[in-house]
Design a protein around this motif. Sequence first.
Motif, mmCIF file in Angstrom:
data_model
loop_
_atom_site.group_PDB
_atom_site.id
_atom_site.type_symbol
_atom_site.label_atom_id
_atom_site.label_comp_id
_atom_site.label_asym_id
_atom_site.label_seq_id
_atom_site.Cartn_x
_atom_site.Cartn_y
_atom_site.Cartn_z
ATOM 1 N N GLU A 279 -9.530 -12.349 13.719
ATOM 2 C CA GLU A 279 -9.268 -12.630 15.196
ATOM 3 C C GLU A 279 -8.376 -13.431 15.848
ATOM 4 O O GLU A 279 -7.935 -13.321 17.060
ATOM 5 N N ASP B 146 -6.690 -5.517 20.472
ATOM 6 C CA ASP B 146 -7.368 -5.009 19.025
ATOM 7 C C ASP B 146 -7.883 -3.710 19.011
ATOM 8 O O ASP B 146 -8.682 -3.314 19.865
ATOM 9 N N HIS C 202 -10.525 -2.361 17.660
ATOM 10 C CA HIS C 202 -11.962 -2.230 17.995
ATOM 11 C C HIS C 202 -12.329 -2.630 19.198
ATOM 12 O O HIS C 202 -13.515 -2.938 19.561
ATOM 13 N N ALA D 90 -12.912 -5.627 20.362
ATOM 14 C CA ALA D 90 -14.047 -6.513 19.840
ATOM 15 C C ALA D 90 -14.217 -7.752 21.214
ATOM 16 O O ALA D 90 -13.218 -8.071 21.858
ATOM 17 N N GLN E 164 -21.667 -10.042 19.182
ATOM 18 C CA GLN E 164 -20.338 -9.578 18.982
ATOM 19 C C GLN E 164 -20.349 -8.014 19.228
ATOM 20 O O GLN E 164 -21.431 -7.588 18.870
ATOM 21 N N ARG F 44 -17.951 -4.146 18.824
ATOM 22 C CA ARG F 44 -16.722 -3.523 18.287
ATOM 23 C C ARG F 44 -16.939 -2.277 18.466
ATOM 24 O O ARG F 44 -18.034 -1.582 18.498
#
Length: 219
Positions: free
Chosen positions: A93, A116, A118, A120, A132, A134
Motif C-alpha cells: 500500500e 491501485d 484493485h 483499494a 477494507q 478491493r
Amino acid sequence: MGWATHASAEADALLRDAFEHRYRYSPSFGGFSALVRFGSEGTEHGATVALCGPGEAEAVLNGIAPDAEHDWLKQELVSLSRVLWGHDYEVGEGKFEKSVIEEPNPYGTLVQLHHDPHQATFCVRNGRITMQTRRQGTLLETLKVERWHVRPDGRWLPASSVLEVWDDALPSPLRIDRYWDLYRPIGGELVPQIRKVETTNGSGPPTVRILTLRAWRCA
C-alpha cells in the motif's frame, strides 16, 4: 464524495501507522507444524500441516477427505499465513498515492488508494484497520473487522471479521464468510488454535466449518 485537499501525506501517515501496529511474526520466526482436525459437523478429518511463510502452507491428510474439504483446508491455512506474516507497507500500500475521503463513516477515516489496480480503500479507527475493500472487475470484496486480539505491546490481530463478495449486477452479496479466530502464545509468538468459518452462498443455509490445531512445533 469529497476529497480532502493535499491529504496525501495525512492519508499515508494514517494508514502506515495502522499497518505498523498489526501483529506480525518476527523475521527470525521460521514457522511451525501442527496436527489439525477440520471439516463440518459430522464430517471431521485429520491432517498434519505446516505454515512456512506468507502464502506458504502444506497439508498432508491422515486418511481420505473430499477434494473440496482438502481445498478448503489449504485455502484457510494460506489465509492464516498471510495474516500472521503480513507484508511490508512499503512494497504494498505504501507505493500508492492516497487521499482521505471527507465523509462520515461508521468505520473511521476512509483512505482511498490512487492508481491501485484493485481500487483499494481502508477505514482506520484508533490505529486499527476496521474495513477494507478491493475490486476485481465487477466483483467487490469488503472485509470488516468486528473484534481484535490486542497484544500487550498494542499490536492487533483480527479475532472476528466478515468478508462479503459483491457483484455490481446483483442486489445482494454472492458470498458472505464470517470468521472467528482464536490464537495461543508459543515461543514468544501467536499460533492459530481455532478458526471457525460460516459461509453463506445465495439464499441457502450457511455452511459451518471448523479448523482446530494442536501439538504445534516451531521450526
